[in-house]
Design an enzyme around this catalytic site. Structure first.
Site, PDB file in Angstrom:
ATOM      1  N   SER A   9       0.788  -1.232   0.000  1.00  0.00           N
ATOM      2  CA  SER A   9       0.000   0.000   0.000  1.00  0.00           C
ATOM      3  C   SER A   9       0.821   1.283   0.000  1.00  0.00           C
ATOM      4  CB  SER A   9      -0.936   0.025   1.213  1.00  0.00           C
ATOM      5  OG  SER A   9      -1.932  -0.956   1.106  1.00  0.00           O
ATOM      6  N   THR A  32      -4.923  -2.680   2.574  1.00  0.00           N
ATOM      7  CA  THR A  32      -6.262  -2.101   2.499  1.00  0.00           C
ATOM      8  C   THR A  32      -6.397  -1.134   1.335  1.00  0.00           C
ATOM      9  OG1 THR A  32      -5.568  -0.398   4.076  1.00  0.00           O
ATOM     10  CG2 THR A  32      -6.668  -2.351   4.973  1.00  0.00           C
ATOM     11  N   ASN A  67       7.147  -8.202   2.008  1.00  0.00           N
ATOM     12  CA  ASN A  67       7.574  -6.849   2.352  1.00  0.00           C
ATOM     13  C   ASN A  67       6.864  -6.305   3.591  1.00  0.00           C
ATOM     14  OD1 ASN A  67       8.610  -3.982   1.753  1.00  0.00           O
ATOM     15  ND2 ASN A  67       6.391  -3.730   1.608  1.00  0.00           N
ATOM     16  N   TYR A 135      12.548  -5.972  16.480  1.00  0.00           N
ATOM     17  CA  TYR A 135      12.627  -5.696  15.050  1.00  0.00           C
ATOM     18  C   TYR A 135      13.890  -6.317  14.456  1.00  0.00           C
ATOM     19  CZ  TYR A 135      12.920  -3.182  10.637  1.00  0.00           C
ATOM     20  OH  TYR A 135      13.025  -2.872   9.298  1.00  0.00           O
ATOM     21  N   ALA A 137      15.713  -8.744  15.628  1.00  0.00           N
ATOM     22  CA  ALA A 137      15.640 -10.206  15.691  1.00  0.00           C
ATOM     23  C   ALA A 137      14.735 -10.766  14.603  1.00  0.00           C
ATOM     24  CB  ALA A 137      15.146 -10.642  17.070  1.00  0.00           C
TER      25      ALA A 137
END
Length: 229
Positions: A9, A32, A67, A135, A137
């Site tokens: 998005s 969304t 991603n 983050y 890890a």
């Protein structure tokens, strides 16, 4: 060429979507605003996304690009530190792993090869701030998973790659740069600036569409030489 791209998005995901579409690929987005909605904090989310994407693709997906992710602070003194750790692992790593598993099984059942591109982070190697253990890890786990898939399924034509961006000028990165001092943080990047989303997209597009098979297992760094392995 049909590609399932998560987190399409905005930011890096939107740039990857545009680059792949321009190259002629059929991109099934997740988000969304750009495609099939799926909540990766819900354990049922990844499978629901895969099944919906497979139906939309007419039964065949050629490339998976993971991603989607979150970058949320969790200071050590926070009472919900463990919950935040588990949320980040669920969204950044476990959901990606579940999609990788479904992709590999899909290609094996078709007796046909495919490609996985995982968007990890410089933090996988360098680490991150004291508020972002989870983050770093999660992204290190993504790199290790990529290499394991590459080694395990190369003979079946199933290839896996990772991209490790440094700071990238998305909204998320802008907030982080501001919170960490801006110019002082930029001084740690020899290139003198953070990456643009289009630069990450160029690497992802190359791996998804063009990289030779012998590159499987490769991790491409896009960080302005702020971390050199």
């Amino acid at each position: 060429m049909t590609i399932l791209l998560t987190g399409s998005s905005r930011g890096i995901g939107a740039a990857i979507h545009a680059a792949l579409t321009e190259a002629g690929a059929t991109v099934i987005g997740h988000g969304t605003a750009s495609g099939i909605p799926a909540d990766f904090s819900d354990p049922a989310g990844p499978t629901a996304l895969w099944n919906a994407a497979l139906a939309q693709a007419g039964g065949a997906i050629d490339v998976l690009i993971n991603n989607a992710g979150v970058f949320e602070a969790a200071p050590l003194a926070d009472d919900d530190w463990t919950a935040q750790w588990e949320r980040t692992m669920r969204i950044n790593l476990t959901a990606s792993a579940e999609l990788c598993r479904l992709a590999v099984l899909h290609w094996q059942s078709r007796r046909f090869g495919g490609r996985i591109v995982n968007i990890a982070s410089r933090a996988a190697y360098r680490g991150d701030s004291p508020a972002h253990w989870h983050y770093a890890a999660s992204k290190a786990g993504m790199v290790a998973m990529t290499k394991t898939i590459a080694r395990g399924y190369a003979r079946e034509g199933i290839l896996a790659f990772a991209v490790c961006p440094g700071f990238t000028m998305t909204g998320m990165a802008e907030d982080y740069l501001s919170s960490r001092g801006g110019d002082a943080l930029l001084a740690d990047i020899p290139l003198g600036r953070v990456a643009a989303p289009d630069e990450i997209a160029a690497a992802a597009k190359f791996l998804a569409l063009e990289a030779p098979a012998s590159m499987t297992g490769s991790v491409i760094d896009v960080n302005g030489a702020s971390y050199v392995r």
